[in-house]
Design a protein around this motif. Structure first.
Motif, PDB file in Angstrom:
ATOM      1  N   MET A  14       0.801  -1.195   0.172  1.00  0.00           N
ATOM      2  CA  MET A  14      -0.025  -0.040  -0.016  1.00  0.00           C
ATOM      3  C   MET A  14       0.828   1.139  -0.018  1.00  0.00           C
ATOM      4  O   MET A  14       1.855   1.266   0.585  1.00  0.00           O
ATOM      5  N   THR A  15       0.647   2.308  -0.700  1.00  0.00           N
ATOM      6  CA  THR A  15       1.197   3.377  -0.803  1.00  0.00           C
ATOM      7  C   THR A  15       0.803   4.194   0.226  1.00  0.00           C
ATOM      8  O   THR A  15      -0.442   4.449   0.754  1.00  0.00           O
ATOM      9  N   THR A  16       1.953   5.063   1.118  1.00  0.00           N
ATOM     10  CA  THR A  16       1.699   5.651   2.237  1.00  0.00           C
ATOM     11  C   THR A  16       2.015   7.194   1.710  1.00  0.00           C
ATOM     12  O   THR A  16       2.380   7.602   0.706  1.00  0.00           O
ATOM     13  N   VAL A  17       1.938   8.138   2.800  1.00  0.00           N
ATOM     14  CA  VAL A  17       2.300   9.627   2.695  1.00  0.00           C
ATOM     15  C   VAL A  17       3.708   9.650   2.301  1.00  0.00           C
ATOM     16  O   VAL A  17       4.126  10.595   1.839  1.00  0.00           O
ATOM     17  N   TYR A  18       4.803   8.864   2.823  1.00  0.00           N
ATOM     18  CA  TYR A  18       5.987   9.068   2.487  1.00  0.00           C
ATOM     19  C   TYR A  18       6.257   8.714   0.888  1.00  0.00           C
ATOM     20  O   TYR A  18       7.239   9.289   0.622  1.00  0.00           O
ATOM     21  N   ASP A  19       5.472   8.195   0.360  1.00  0.00           N
ATOM     22  CA  ASP A  19       5.907   7.788  -1.195  1.00  0.00           C
ATOM     23  C   ASP A  19       5.260   8.641  -2.120  1.00  0.00           C
ATOM     24  O   ASP A  19       5.931   8.614  -3.200  1.00  0.00           O
ATOM     25  N   ILE A  20       4.750   9.851  -1.673  1.00  0.00           N
ATOM     26  CA  ILE A  20       3.901  10.640  -2.609  1.00  0.00           C
ATOM     27  C   ILE A  20       4.471  12.114  -2.453  1.00  0.00           C
ATOM     28  O   ILE A  20       4.878  12.353  -1.260  1.00  0.00           O
ATOM     29  N   PRO A  21       5.021  12.824  -3.416  1.00  0.00           N
ATOM     30  CA  PRO A  21       5.578  14.040  -3.148  1.00  0.00           C
ATOM     31  C   PRO A  21       4.552  14.889  -2.379  1.00  0.00           C
ATOM     32  O   PRO A  21       3.238  14.772  -2.492  1.00  0.00           O
ATOM     33  N   PRO A  22       5.116  15.815  -1.649  1.00  0.00           N
ATOM     34  CA  PRO A  22       4.164  16.524  -0.619  1.00  0.00           C
ATOM     35  C   PRO A  22       3.287  17.457  -1.553  1.00  0.00           C
ATOM     36  O   PRO A  22       1.966  17.515  -0.810  1.00  0.00           O
ATOM     37  N   ASP A  23       3.597  18.047  -2.339  1.00  0.00           N
ATOM     38  CA  ASP A  23       2.821  19.179  -3.074  1.00  0.00           C
ATOM     39  C   ASP A  23       1.553  18.575  -3.611  1.00  0.00           C
ATOM     40  O   ASP A  23       0.497  19.052  -3.668  1.00  0.00           O
ATOM     41  N   LEU A  24       1.700  17.328  -4.358  1.00  0.00           N
ATOM     42  CA  LEU A  24       0.415  16.637  -5.028  1.00  0.00           C
ATOM     43  C   LEU A  24      -0.402  16.191  -3.899  1.00  0.00           C
ATOM     44  O   LEU A  24      -1.695  16.225  -3.953  1.00  0.00           O
ATOM     45  N   LEU A  25       0.140  15.702  -2.741  1.00  0.00           N
ATOM     46  CA  LEU A  25      -0.540  14.896  -1.694  1.00  0.00           C
ATOM     47  C   LEU A  25      -1.339  16.150  -0.947  1.00  0.00           C
ATOM     48  O   LEU A  25      -2.719  16.002  -0.718  1.00  0.00           O
ATOM     49  N   ILE A  26      -0.936  17.233  -0.718  1.00  0.00           N
ATOM     50  CA  ILE A  26      -1.465  18.359   0.116  1.00  0.00           C
ATOM     51  C   ILE A  26      -2.686  18.859  -0.857  1.00  0.00           C
ATOM     52  O   ILE A  26      -3.780  19.011  -0.359  1.00  0.00           O
ATOM     53  N   ARG A  27      -2.672  19.094  -1.992  1.00  0.00           N
ATOM     54  CA  ARG A  27      -3.518  19.536  -2.948  1.00  0.00           C
ATOM     55  C   ARG A  27      -4.482  18.749  -2.778  1.00  0.00           C
ATOM     56  O   ARG A  27      -5.894  19.026  -2.972  1.00  0.00           O
ATOM     57  N   LYS A  28      -4.388  17.333  -3.091  1.00  0.00           N
ATOM     58  CA  LYS A  28      -5.428  16.244  -3.263  1.00  0.00           C
ATOM     59  C   LYS A  28      -6.253  16.377  -1.892  1.00  0.00           C
ATOM     60  O   LYS A  28      -7.270  16.250  -1.847  1.00  0.00           O
ATOM     61  N   VAL A  29      -5.549  16.298  -0.628  1.00  0.00           N
ATOM     62  CA  VAL A  29      -6.264  16.156   0.671  1.00  0.00           C
ATOM     63  C   VAL A  29      -7.002  17.613   0.976  1.00  0.00           C
ATOM     64  O   VAL A  29      -8.086  17.595   1.416  1.00  0.00           O
ATOM     65  N   ALA A  30      -6.468  18.938   0.344  1.00  0.00           N
ATOM     66  CA  ALA A  30      -7.099  19.984   0.813  1.00  0.00           C
ATOM     67  C   ALA A  30      -8.374  20.124  -0.115  1.00  0.00           C
ATOM     68  O   ALA A  30      -9.416  20.711   0.483  1.00  0.00           O
ATOM     69  N   GLY A  31      -8.440  19.433  -1.315  1.00  0.00           N
ATOM     70  CA  GLY A  31      -9.855  19.400  -2.260  1.00  0.00           C
ATOM     71  C   GLY A  31     -10.819  18.630  -1.347  1.00  0.00           C
ATOM     72  O   GLY A  31     -11.875  18.831  -1.230  1.00  0.00           O
ATOM     73  N   GLU A  32     -10.089  17.417  -0.755  1.00  0.00           N
ATOM     74  CA  GLU A  32     -11.189  16.495   0.071  1.00  0.00           C
ATOM     75  C   GLU A  32     -11.615  17.113   1.148  1.00  0.00           C
ATOM     76  O   GLU A  32     -12.818  16.747   1.508  1.00  0.00           O
ATOM     77  N   LEU A  33     -10.700  17.716   2.018  1.00  0.00           N
ATOM     78  CA  LEU A  33     -11.259  18.756   3.306  1.00  0.00           C
ATOM     79  C   LEU A  33     -12.085  19.596   3.079  1.00  0.00           C
ATOM     80  O   LEU A  33     -13.102  19.870   3.881  1.00  0.00           O
ATOM     81  N   LYS A  34     -12.013  20.394   1.737  1.00  0.00           N
ATOM     82  CA  LYS A  34     -13.072  21.197   1.556  1.00  0.00           C
ATOM     83  C   LYS A  34     -14.242  20.987   1.509  1.00  0.00           C
ATOM     84  O   LYS A  34     -15.317  21.896   1.712  1.00  0.00           O
ATOM     85  N   GLU A  35     -14.579  19.569   1.014  1.00  0.00           N
ATOM     86  CA  GLU A  35     -15.920  19.161   1.045  1.00  0.00           C
ATOM     87  C   GLU A  35     -16.324  18.840   2.458  1.00  0.00           C
ATOM     88  O   GLU A  35     -17.772  18.558   2.553  1.00  0.00           O
TER      89      GLU A  35
ATOM     90  N   ALA B  94      10.330   4.675  -9.519  1.00  0.00           N
ATOM     91  CA  ALA B  94      10.575   3.541  -8.354  1.00  0.00           C
ATOM     92  C   ALA B  94       9.204   3.519  -7.542  1.00  0.00           C
ATOM     93  O   ALA B  94       9.026   2.620  -6.782  1.00  0.00           O
ATOM     94  N   ILE B  95       8.091   4.398  -7.705  1.00  0.00           N
ATOM     95  CA  ILE B  95       6.870   4.089  -6.908  1.00  0.00           C
ATOM     96  C   ILE B  95       5.998   3.216  -7.483  1.00  0.00           C
ATOM     97  O   ILE B  95       5.183   2.481  -6.878  1.00  0.00           O
ATOM     98  N   ALA B  96       6.192   2.688  -8.805  1.00  0.00           N
ATOM     99  CA  ALA B  96       5.405   2.141  -9.656  1.00  0.00           C
ATOM    100  C   ALA B  96       5.420   0.558  -9.081  1.00  0.00           C
ATOM    101  O   ALA B  96       4.559  -0.049  -9.019  1.00  0.00           O
TER     102      ALA B  96
ATOM    103  N   LYS C 137      -1.154   7.444  -6.630  1.00  0.00           N
ATOM    104  CA  LYS C 137       0.085   6.175  -6.953  1.00  0.00           C
ATOM    105  C   LYS C 137       0.263   6.355  -8.671  1.00  0.00           C
ATOM    106  O   LYS C 137       1.312   6.566  -9.188  1.00  0.00           O
ATOM    107  N   GLU C 138      -0.879   6.214  -9.455  1.00  0.00           N
ATOM    108  CA  GLU C 138      -0.808   6.009 -10.606  1.00  0.00           C
ATOM    109  C   GLU C 138      -0.264   7.388 -11.450  1.00  0.00           C
ATOM    110  O   GLU C 138       0.423   7.272 -12.460  1.00  0.00           O
ATOM    111  N   THR C 139      -0.920   8.568 -10.730  1.00  0.00           N
ATOM    112  CA  THR C 139      -0.415   9.939 -11.407  1.00  0.00           C
ATOM    113  C   THR C 139       1.121  10.118 -11.327  1.00  0.00           C
ATOM    114  O   THR C 139       1.989  10.427 -12.038  1.00  0.00           O
ATOM    115  N   VAL C 140       1.787   9.614 -10.025  1.00  0.00           N
ATOM    116  CA  VAL C 140       2.921   9.916  -9.686  1.00  0.00           C
ATOM    117  C   VAL C 140       3.900   8.656 -10.326  1.00  0.00           C
ATOM    118  O   VAL C 140       5.054   8.957 -10.657  1.00  0.00           O
ATOM    119  N   ALA C 141       3.395   7.758 -10.637  1.00  0.00           N
ATOM    120  CA  ALA C 141       4.020   6.486 -10.920  1.00  0.00           C
ATOM    121  C   ALA C 141       4.773   6.677 -12.620  1.00  0.00           C
ATOM    122  O   ALA C 141       5.846   6.130 -12.795  1.00  0.00           O
TER     123      ALA C 141
END
Length: 149
Positions: free
Chosen positions: A1-22, A145-147, A136-140
């Motif tokens: 399973m992919t975790t927070v450590y495997d994804i670049p912070p800027d991509l993760l923060i934008r995705k999570v911010a969009g979900e928190l806004k809802e 290395a994430i793939a 994961k697919e976007t970053v892969a």
């Protein structure tokens, strides 16, 4: 399973911010439109969604560093204050913004308060890992290395 450590912070923060806004539990107060994020800043943020971006960033930071307190998070979000002809010096970020967002994340069930400090709850860990897994697919494509995860 992919975790927070495997994804670049800027991509993760934008995705999570969009979900928190809802979510209804995370909402910017009235004063957030003209409040600075620390004494080292001259102007308030220009982005209208800065509250949600900071909330996502705080959630990620508590996930990585937890358990942490407000003072340690203030140090992370601080910066150099321009003092004119005197040398610049470090100042902590806003404690009010940090505290209010942490309280909202507690209400949403993503953070729990313990005697050692605040840490991510199992629901918050699942939420962040799910967001990381969906990216994961976007970053892969850009980082091979994430793939393999």
């Amino acid at each position: 399973m992919t975790t927070v450590y495997d994804i670049p912070p800027d991509l993760l923060i934008r995705k999570v911010a969009g979900e928190l806004k809802e979510l209804d539990a995370i909402e910017a107060p009235e004063w957030a439109g003209f409040a600075k994020t620390g004494v080292h800043k001259e102007m308030p943020p220009k982005d209208e969604d800065w509250w949600y971006i900071r909330a996502a960033s705080l959630l990620r930071r508590v996930y990585i560093d937890g358990p942490v307190g407000v003072q340690r998070l203030r140090s992370f979000y601080g910066g150099k204050m321009d003092r004119g002809s005197m040398p610049s010096s470090f100042r902590k970020g806003s404690g009010s913004v940090t505290r209010k967002i942490l309280q909202q994340l507690e209400t949403a069930g993503y953070i729990e308060n313990t005697p050692e400090g605040r840490r991510v709850s199992p629901a918050g860990r699942s939420f962040l890992d799910g967001a990381a897994n969906s990216l994961k697919e976007t970053v892969a494509e850009s980082i091979p290395a994430i793939a393999k995860y």
